[in-house]
Design a protein around this motif. Sequence first.
Motif, short mmCIF file in Angstrom:
data_model
loop_
_atom_site.label_atom_id
_atom_site.label_comp_id
_atom_site.label_asym_id
_atom_site.label_seq_id
_atom_site.Cartn_x
_atom_site.Cartn_y
_atom_site.Cartn_z
N GLY A 53 65.46 -64.84 13.75
CA GLY A 53 65.58 -65.14 15.17
C GLY A 53 66.89 -64.79 15.83
N ILE A 54 67.90 -64.30 15.08
CA ILE A 54 69.15 -63.94 15.74
C ILE A 54 68.98 -62.61 16.46
CG2 ILE A 54 70.51 -65.16 13.99
CD1 ILE A 54 71.39 -62.31 13.02
N PRO A 55 69.83 -62.32 17.48
CA PRO A 55 69.70 -61.05 18.19
C PRO A 55 70.00 -59.86 17.28
CG PRO A 55 71.04 -62.61 19.44
CD PRO A 55 70.85 -63.20 18.07
N ILE A 56 69.11 -58.88 17.33
CA ILE A 56 69.33 -57.59 16.67
C ILE A 56 69.11 -56.54 17.76
CG2 ILE A 56 68.57 -55.97 14.89
CD1 ILE A 56 67.58 -58.37 13.28
N VAL A 57 70.14 -55.73 18.02
CA VAL A 57 70.06 -54.81 19.16
C VAL A 57 70.53 -53.42 18.78
CG1 VAL A 57 70.43 -56.68 20.83
CG2 VAL A 57 72.38 -55.37 19.99
N GLY A 58 70.12 -52.47 19.60
CA GLY A 58 70.63 -51.11 19.55
C GLY A 58 71.11 -50.73 20.93
N TYR A 59 71.58 -49.50 21.07
CA TYR A 59 72.16 -49.06 22.34
C TYR A 59 71.63 -47.68 22.71
CZ TYR A 59 75.18 -52.94 21.23
OH TYR A 59 75.63 -54.19 20.89
N ILE A 60 71.42 -47.47 23.99
CA ILE A 60 70.96 -46.18 24.48
C ILE A 60 71.83 -45.74 25.65
CG2 ILE A 60 68.57 -46.56 23.75
CD1 ILE A 60 67.92 -47.19 26.71
N PRO A 61 71.97 -44.43 25.87
CA PRO A 61 72.71 -43.96 27.04
C PRO A 61 72.03 -44.43 28.31
CG PRO A 61 72.35 -42.18 25.46
CD PRO A 61 71.49 -43.33 25.02
N ALA A 62 72.82 -44.84 29.28
CA ALA A 62 72.27 -45.31 30.56
C ALA A 62 73.19 -44.83 31.67
CB ALA A 62 72.13 -46.83 30.54
N ASP A 63 73.05 -45.41 32.85
CA ASP A 63 73.90 -45.01 33.97
C ASP A 63 74.24 -46.22 34.82
OD1 ASP A 63 71.68 -45.51 35.72
OD2 ASP A 63 70.93 -43.48 35.32
N ALA A 64 74.94 -45.96 35.91
CA ALA A 64 75.47 -47.04 36.75
C ALA A 64 74.37 -47.86 37.43
CB ALA A 64 76.41 -46.46 37.80
N SER A 65 73.13 -47.40 37.38
CA SER A 65 72.05 -48.17 38.01
C SER A 65 71.86 -49.52 37.31
CB SER A 65 70.75 -47.38 38.00
OG SER A 65 70.30 -47.16 36.66
N LEU A 66 72.34 -49.65 36.06
CA LEU A 66 72.23 -50.94 35.36
C LEU A 66 73.24 -51.96 35.87
CD1 LEU A 66 71.69 -50.03 31.59
CD2 LEU A 66 69.97 -50.52 33.34
N LEU A 67 74.27 -51.49 36.58
CA LEU A 67 75.35 -52.38 36.98
C LEU A 67 75.03 -53.07 38.30
CD1 LEU A 67 78.36 -50.12 35.95
CD2 LEU A 67 77.08 -51.76 34.58
N LYS A 68 73.94 -53.81 38.29
CA LYS A 68 73.48 -54.54 39.47
C LYS A 68 74.08 -55.94 39.46
CE LYS A 68 68.98 -52.26 38.96
NZ LYS A 68 67.55 -52.47 38.65
N PRO A 69 74.25 -56.55 40.64
CA PRO A 69 74.73 -57.93 40.67
C PRO A 69 73.87 -58.83 39.79
CG PRO A 69 74.80 -57.01 42.87
CD PRO A 69 74.09 -55.99 42.00
N GLY A 70 74.54 -59.61 38.95
CA GLY A 70 73.84 -60.52 38.06
C GLY A 70 73.59 -59.97 36.68
N ALA A 71 73.76 -58.66 36.49
CA ALA A 71 73.53 -58.07 35.17
C ALA A 71 74.63 -58.48 34.21
CB ALA A 71 73.47 -56.54 35.27
N ALA A 72 74.26 -58.85 33.00
CA ALA A 72 75.24 -59.20 31.98
C ALA A 72 75.89 -57.94 31.44
CB ALA A 72 74.58 -59.98 30.86
N VAL A 73 77.21 -57.99 31.24
CA VAL A 73 77.95 -56.83 30.75
C VAL A 73 78.98 -57.26 29.70
CG1 VAL A 73 77.69 -55.43 32.84
CG2 VAL A 73 79.62 -57.00 32.65
#
Length: 204
Positions: A156-176
């Motif tokens: 149940g612990i978080p297991i994550v990977g990463y993908i290339p993205a862009d500034a559209s993810l940087l919306k108010p409220g988005a966790a960074v």
Amino acid sequence: MRPIRLAAVYLALLALPALAQAPPAGPPVRIRGTVEKLDGQSLIVKSRDGQSLTVVLAPNFAVSGVVAKSLADIKPGDFVASTSLKGSDGKLKAIEVHILSDNLRGVVPESQDPWDLVPDSIMTNAIMAQITEAPEGHVMKVTFKGNEAEVTIPDGIPIVGYIPADASLLKPGAAVFISAQKQADGTLTAARVTAQKDGVKPPL
């Protein structure tokens, strides 16, 4: 990443390269929080301790999106980063696992160092050797710079990977998550932001 030289992270991955003729960079300022506003190259983040911080992003700043993974996605030979706590028995128990992309080999150093997600946490950047079942979940055996370590991965612990993205993810409220450098004048600068995608938040 500096305690972890990541990263972190995790994770090298997130640090701004020093400019020629600039003094040696100090340890990174790790920022965990939510976006308040992106204004050109200035990203305003409300940190987890309530501060409003402005980070000046590099002109060609990169964004990585976080994607959910599972234990089945971790294969022998994968480059992984695990954040763990050491139990009273001396064994490491993961609180999150990151599957890092192959292009980070040699960029993110293989290491095991203190991390600051929670008190006394440890980040291990290493090559996965094998995963076996255990009473508490699974045990991942990893190697780094001629060393070996075993990390228990509870269910149940978080297991994550990463993908290339862009500034559209940087919306108010988005966790960074940002590993920034503090300049001599106090300005925070960064070349990369790791951001929430499709509801999956950076667990760093």
